[in-house]
Write an enzyme that holds these catalytic residues in place. Structure first.
Site, PDB file in Angstrom:
ATOM      1  N   GLN A 251       5.653 -10.961  -0.290  1.00 15.41           N
ATOM      2  CA  GLN A 251       4.391 -10.475   0.555  1.00 15.41           C
ATOM      3  C   GLN A 251       4.536 -11.318   1.943  1.00 15.41           C
ATOM      4  O   GLN A 251       3.700 -11.077   2.650  1.00 15.41           O
ATOM      5  CB  GLN A 251       3.224 -11.019  -0.083  1.00 15.41           C
ATOM      6  CG  GLN A 251       3.020 -10.188  -1.428  1.00 15.41           C
ATOM      7  CD  GLN A 251       1.710 -10.976  -2.128  1.00 15.41           C
ATOM      8  OE1 GLN A 251       1.767 -11.408  -3.162  1.00 15.41           O
ATOM      9  NE2 GLN A 251       0.550 -10.950  -1.731  1.00 15.41           N
ATOM     10  N   ARG A 364     -11.610 -21.685  -0.887  1.00 14.85           N
ATOM     11  CA  ARG A 364     -11.875 -20.421  -1.165  1.00 14.85           C
ATOM     12  C   ARG A 364     -13.079 -20.295  -2.192  1.00 14.85           C
ATOM     13  O   ARG A 364     -13.983 -19.548  -2.173  1.00 14.85           O
ATOM     14  CB  ARG A 364     -10.737 -19.284  -1.056  1.00 14.85           C
ATOM     15  CG  ARG A 364     -11.546 -17.979  -0.742  1.00 14.85           C
ATOM     16  CD  ARG A 364     -10.733 -16.620  -0.793  1.00 14.85           C
ATOM     17  NE  ARG A 364     -10.035 -16.408   0.808  1.00 14.85           N
ATOM     18  CZ  ARG A 364     -10.790 -15.778   1.501  1.00 14.85           C
ATOM     19  NH1 ARG A 364     -11.732 -14.735   1.017  1.00 14.85           N
ATOM     20  NH2 ARG A 364     -10.340 -15.369   2.547  1.00 14.85           N
ATOM     21  N   ARG A 396      -4.719 -12.421  -6.490  1.00 14.09           N
ATOM     22  CA  ARG A 396      -5.978 -11.337  -5.896  1.00 14.09           C
ATOM     23  C   ARG A 396      -7.529 -12.039  -6.213  1.00 14.09           C
ATOM     24  O   ARG A 396      -8.094 -12.583  -7.263  1.00 14.09           O
ATOM     25  CB  ARG A 396      -6.074 -10.344  -6.870  1.00 14.09           C
ATOM     26  CG  ARG A 396      -6.529  -8.922  -6.296  1.00 14.09           C
ATOM     27  CD  ARG A 396      -6.476  -7.803  -6.975  1.00 14.09           C
ATOM     28  NE  ARG A 396      -6.421  -6.619  -6.293  1.00 14.09           N
ATOM     29  CZ  ARG A 396      -6.128  -5.164  -6.836  1.00 14.09           C
ATOM     30  NH1 ARG A 396      -5.556  -5.276  -7.707  1.00 14.09           N
ATOM     31  NH2 ARG A 396      -6.575  -4.093  -6.212  1.00 14.09           N
ATOM     32  N   ALA A 568      -4.984 -12.072   1.645  1.00 13.07           N
ATOM     33  CA  ALA A 568      -6.564 -12.094   2.017  1.00 13.07           C
ATOM     34  C   ALA A 568      -6.994 -10.862   2.421  1.00 13.07           C
ATOM     35  O   ALA A 568      -8.041 -10.619   3.073  1.00 13.07           O
ATOM     36  CB  ALA A 568      -6.525 -13.088   3.001  1.00 13.07           C
ATOM     37  N   GLU A 769      -8.849  -7.306  -2.551  1.00 12.39           N
ATOM     38  CA  GLU A 769      -9.544  -8.187  -3.443  1.00 12.39           C
ATOM     39  C   GLU A 769     -10.908  -7.965  -4.039  1.00 12.39           C
ATOM     40  O   GLU A 769     -11.029  -8.328  -5.093  1.00 12.39           O
ATOM     41  CB  GLU A 769      -9.062  -9.653  -2.907  1.00 12.39           C
ATOM     42  CG  GLU A 769      -7.671 -10.078  -2.750  1.00 12.39           C
ATOM     43  CD  GLU A 769      -7.561 -11.119  -1.655  1.00 12.39           C
ATOM     44  OE1 GLU A 769      -7.990 -11.361  -0.634  1.00 12.39           O
ATOM     45  OE2 GLU A 769      -7.223 -12.267  -2.227  1.00 12.39           O
TER      46      GLU A 769
HETATM   47  N1  MTE Z   1      -2.736  -3.640  -4.859  1.00 12.44           N
HETATM   48  C1  MTE Z   1      -1.423  -3.082  -5.581  1.00 12.44           C
HETATM   49  N2  MTE Z   1      -1.262  -1.903  -5.899  1.00 12.44           N
HETATM   50  N3  MTE Z   1      -0.680  -4.082  -5.724  1.00 12.44           N
HETATM   51  C2  MTE Z   1      -0.668  -5.231  -5.077  1.00 12.44           C
HETATM   52  O1  MTE Z   1       0.315  -6.228  -5.596  1.00 12.44           O
HETATM   53  N4  MTE Z   1      -1.940  -7.059  -4.217  1.00 12.44           N
HETATM   54  C3  MTE Z   1      -3.587  -7.122  -3.845  1.00 12.44           C
HETATM   55  C4  MTE Z   1      -4.409  -6.178  -3.279  1.00 12.44           C
HETATM   56  N5  MTE Z   1      -4.069  -4.767  -3.940  1.00 12.44           N
HETATM   57  C5  MTE Z   1      -1.966  -5.612  -4.632  1.00 12.44           C
HETATM   58  C6  MTE Z   1      -2.849  -4.611  -4.625  1.00 12.44           C
HETATM   59  C7  MTE Z   1      -3.703  -8.518  -2.972  1.00 12.44           C
HETATM   60  S1  MTE Z   1      -3.817 -10.019  -3.895  1.00 12.44           S
HETATM   61  C8  MTE Z   1      -4.170  -8.454  -1.632  1.00 12.44           C
HETATM   62  S2  MTE Z   1      -4.558  -9.701  -0.877  1.00 12.44           S
HETATM   63  C9  MTE Z   1      -4.136  -7.248  -0.974  1.00 12.44           C
HETATM   64  O2  MTE Z   1      -3.958  -6.267  -1.706  1.00 12.44           O
HETATM   65  C10 MTE Z   1      -3.183  -7.205   0.085  1.00 12.44           C
HETATM   66  O3  MTE Z   1      -2.788  -6.060   0.749  1.00 12.44           O
HETATM   67  P1  MTE Z   1      -3.763  -5.915   1.928  1.00 12.44           P
HETATM   68  O4  MTE Z   1      -4.141  -6.833   2.629  1.00 12.44           O
HETATM   69  O5  MTE Z   1      -2.917  -4.526   2.632  1.00 12.44           O
HETATM   70  O6  MTE Z   1      -5.128  -5.058   1.142  1.00 12.44           O
HETATM   71 MO1  MOS Z   2      -3.810 -11.609  -2.209  1.00 14.99          MO
HETATM   72  S1  MOS Z   2      -4.292 -13.253  -3.532  1.00 14.99           S
HETATM   73  O1  MOS Z   2      -4.358 -12.738  -0.900  1.00 14.99           O
HETATM   74  O2  MOS Z   2      -1.984 -12.230  -2.051  1.00 14.99           O
END
Ligand code: MTE
Ligand code: MOS
Length: 815
Positions: A251, A364, A396, A568, A769
């Site tokens: 990530q 957080r 998450r 985040a 999240e």
């Molecule tokens: N959705 C999928 N399909 N796979 C993932 O690994 N990670 C989550 C969320 N949704 C995740 C997911 C987490 S922990 C975060 S922080 C956000 O996606 C990150 O992506 P974004 O900032 O583009 O929403």
């Molecule tokens: Mo999501 S726990 O902020 O990668």
């Protein structure tokens, strides 16, 4: 089966398959879920993909890789053809939780066929300590081992299997030391990875002393394994003149670059890191992908060959950190209405053996211990416990869920103590509505200006027919000797922005080629959440071209440097804005060019439907591009964005850490079997706020996925470490994640129709999240059902996850 919760619904439960909602329903659902859906809450989740001239944002084109993924044509790191001579590494793991490493015998391992090398601390040319924030984690254990599964070194071999077998044949001589395995043990000896933090407002002890009612309690919530479908992996490829290319499932490519350079003792510019996509990250690849990359790079350096490190699933469980388990102690005061009049809350996080992201995760949790409620006089103490287990990390919600569940549990307890409906108690405690001047400031001194829950919660109450169903459930419970139902509505208010203010920046590149096709590259990473799709939609609309003309390419540190983690939930907020800025520069260049041709002002030029339109002429985008190129106009640009308005003091945790809040609420009904402790989630109705949705189908998918993942955390996913500190639930045989069959039979997701009040891209809101925390309604519904079974009016004592064993114990009062 007449007693089964599946044949005794007081209402017909099928939710109409209305166009504004997504319902995984089948007929014959047992719950009392509503039949209709609201007219007010709506979404375009089923909107057809953008075609022809229409703008793309607000429609639901499929995920940019969906087709390739279902066809098996979307490569992950392990699918990329290996460079000639690629070797494979496997980790040597500590079998002891805490001990002195006295010696090692690798002779048997090294004599095996195909084995090329062993890589140990002595092989690290740079700093033997990982370049983490706190700088407290050795790359390889040397003098001491600190958890079962800590990596002591690597075996490198011609094949994965040879490497793995040889790694297990390495004999370690370890003299055990006393291990700290639990939060209780850590608190007793004050074992911390970081010092405790206190956030207080007013005089909580005095307020508690004056409160009409008072309740004390203690409970704990478990951790959670990320269980990304693609396990942790990195491929390190040596290039000319001490340069390195790393394919990483991460990530945060920038962090991987920095860690690898630090370990190799070279400048960042010699390391490039690339990630096309991950098969899920969920926070588990925010820092901990860096370990694989550093290890693979060290092995590549020692052998002079490309090295791939792909963890076996069991090893992934044993090595990598998880969601932080938390324990809580609370003392709450409240009035006759259930309004909180004073709160003292201790939150203890099990951080594992090193700090990793534990500081910001525990912060957080503190920031979300109010969830949606005004706490009045409050003192929150946060302890960051050091234990001899894996180093727990982002997952998450990033500590948010562990904060939110504390206050939701407390409010549920208050409601049952007073014999009141829990939703009424929750409503009474909400922050003031928009425009209010009172009860609007959080315990960390941020004003809540955008609270839509006074509108959203009653709307969900209506949508889900909450009041009628609660009555029906009461009647039903009174007639049922062994099965009990419970229902709860819980809201979420989630702060959007990295709490570390500096991370709230992003960059992007937009390239328009001479045929009018567009490439966009940004600092975010794709993990399945649809970030690349949304960014492409933003760029397509900015340039007024069809989405099919825009391609997003792999995240790479040599394209956009110094990018923040995709985390985040702010991926689209940050990278969408940066890409929009880049596209806007190119558009401005093209507008100026056609203005010169047509003698008009730049404001009169429109970009839409693949055309560039002036008051005088309409031209195809590709034609203008070709002509502009011939006139030596720049057809590509960078873009940069930093989030406005945010600031906060790291030492006192006060200020405005968040640009805005994302809101939502869920209504969940469950049934428990009081003889076995088994249960079912019967019906879920969600009303969630994503602002103006860029892609409603993707957003609904995030809401559904986040909810189910949250339900897994609170019900079936139990991590068990034995008395020696070894994780015994380290495979899908013993660790139960939710599967398709665990999706509630009635599962209706509605989007709140309002735009973000803050100036985000397309006025959308982050979605990744926040919905995870909606699953706390499952937890509260279960506790409500347990209370119905007990009928002694006492607070329900239970720890999460609410496994059948725990539900049974809670029902019998034998906590
Ligand atoms: N959705 C999928 N399909 N796979 C993932 O690994 N990670 C989550 C969320 N949704 C995740 C997911 C987490 S922990 C975060 S922080 C956000 O996606 C990150 O992506 P974004 O900032 O583009 O929403
Ligand atoms: Mo999501 S726990 O902020 O990668």
């Amino acid at each position: 089966m007449s007693d089964s919760p599946f044949h005794s619904a007081p209402y017909a439960a099928r939710s109409a398959d209305a166009p504004v909602s997504r319902d995984a329903g089948s007929s014959g659902v047992p719950s009392s879920a509503p039949e209709d859906v609201g007219a007010r809450a709506g979404s375009a989740a089923h909107a057809v993909p953008a075609v022809g001239d229409a703008p793309s944002c607000g429609t639901s084109p499929p995920h940019e890789s969906a087709r390739a993924q279902v066809q098996g044509l979307a490569p992950y790191v392990d699918d990329v053809p290996e460079p000639r001579g690629t070797l494979h590494a496997a980790p040597i793991l500590s079998p002891v939780a805490h001990g002195r490493l006295l010696g090692m015998d690798a002779s048997d391992a090294l004599a095996r066929p195909g084995v090329r090398a062993i890589v140990l601390e002595a092989d690290i040319p740079g700093d033997p300590v990982l370049a983490t924030f706190v700088h407290d984690e050795p790359i390889f254990a040397r003098d001491v081992v600190q958890h079962v599964g800590q990596v002591v070194g690597l075996i490198v071999a011609d094949t994965v299997q040879a490497a793995r077998h040889a790694a297990r044949a390495v004999k370690l001589d370890i003299a055990p030391l006393p291990a700290v395995l639990t939060i209780e043990q850590a608190m007793a000896v004050q074992s911390f990875v970081l010092p405790p933090v206190t956030v207080a407002r007013g005089d909580a002890p005095a307020a508690l002393a004056q409160s009409a009612h008072r309740l004390q309690g203690r409970f704990a919530v478990g951790g959670q394994e990320h269980f990304y479908l693609e396990g942790q992996i990195a491929l390190a490829v040596p290039r000319e003149q001490d340069q390195w290319h790393i394919l990483s499932s991460t990530q945060h490519p920038g962090e991987v670059q920095h860690w690898v350079a630090h370990a190799l003792g070279i400048d960042n510019h010699r390391v490039s890191v690339e990630c096309r996509r991950m098969g899920g990250g969920f926070g588990g690849k925010e820092t901990q992908a860096g370990h694989m990359a550093v290890w693979a790079a060290l092995a590549a350096r020692k052998t002079g060959a490309p090295v791939k490190l792909r963890l076996d699933r069991d090893d992934d469980f044993m090595i990598t950190g998880k969601r932080h388990p938390f324990a809580y102690d609370y003392d709450v005061g409240f009035d006759d209405q259930g309004r909180i009049t004073g709160l003292a809350l201790d939150m203890m996080a099990n951080c594992g053996f090193s700090a990793d992201l534990s500081g910001p995760v525990a912060d957080r949790a503190v920031f979300h211990a109010d969830n949606a409620y005004y706490l009045g006089d409050v003192v929150i103490r946060s302890f960051r416990c050091k234990t001899n287990v894996q180093s727990h990390t982002a997952f998450r919600g990033f500590g948010g869920p562990q904060g939110v569940i504390a206050i939701e549990t407390i409010l549920g307890d208050i409601a049952r103590t007073l014999g009141k409906d829990a939703l009424d108690v929750r409503l009474a405690n909400l922050y003031g509505p928009r425009g209010a001047t009172e009860r609007c400031t959080t315990h960390y001194q941020m004003r809540v200006e955008d609270n839509i829950l006074h509108d959203l919660l009653p709307e969900l109450e209506r949508l889900a027919k909450y009041r009628q169903r609660q009555q029906a459930i009461e009647v039903w419970n009174a007639r049922q000797p062994h099965l009990k139902r419970g229902m709860a509505i819980t809201p979420v208010k989630f702060g959007i922005s990295f709490t570390a203010t500096l991370f709230n920046q992003a960059g992007a590149l937009v390239h328009v080629y001479t045929d009018g096709s567009v490439q966009v590259n940004h600092g975010g990473t794709e993990m399945g959440q649809g970030l690349h799709t949304k960014v492409a939609q933003v760029v397509a609309d900015e340039l007024g071209v069809p989405l099919a003309r825009v391609l997003v390419t792999a995240s790479a540190t040599d394209k956009v440097p110094n990018a923040s983690a995709t985390a985040a939930s702010s991926g689209t907020d940050l990278n969408g804005k940066a890409a929009q800025a880049a596209a806007r520069t190119v558009r401005d260049n093209l507008a100026a060019f056609v203005c010169g041709l047509d003698g008009c002002g730049a404001g009169a030029v429109e970009f839409r439907g693949g055309k560039i339109v002036t008051p005088k002429a309409e031209r195809a985008f590709a034609d203008v591009v070709k002509a502009a190129y011939a006139n030596r106009i720049q057809l590509w640009s960078d873009g940069f964005y930093r989030t406005p308005k945010i600031h906060y003091d790291k030492t006192t945790l006060t200020g405005r850490p968040f640009f805005y809040f994302a809101y939502g609420a869920a209504c969940t009904e469950v049934a428990i079997d009081t003889l076995t402790g088994e249960y079912r989630v019967l019906a879920v109705d969600i009303l969630h706020d994503v602002g103006r949705s860029i892609n409603p189908a993707i957003d609904v998918g995030q809401i559904e996925g986040g909810f189910v993942q949250g339900a897994g955390w609170l019900t079936t996913e139990e991590l068990v470490w034995n008395e020696q500190g070894a994780l015994t639930t380290k495979a899908p045989s013993t660790y139960k994640i939710p599967a398709a069959g665990d999706v509630p039979p009635h599962f209706a997701v509605h989007l709140w129709p309002e735009a973000n009040a803050e100036d985000t891209v397309f006025r959308s809101k982050a979605v990744g999240e926040p919905p995870f925390m909606l699953a706390i309604s499952v937890w509260e519904a279960m506790r409500q059902a347990v209370a119905a079974a007990r009928a002694d009016g006492k607070p329900v004592q239970m720890d999460a996850p609410a496994t059948p064993e725990r539900v049974l114990r809670a029902v019998s009062g034998a906590w």
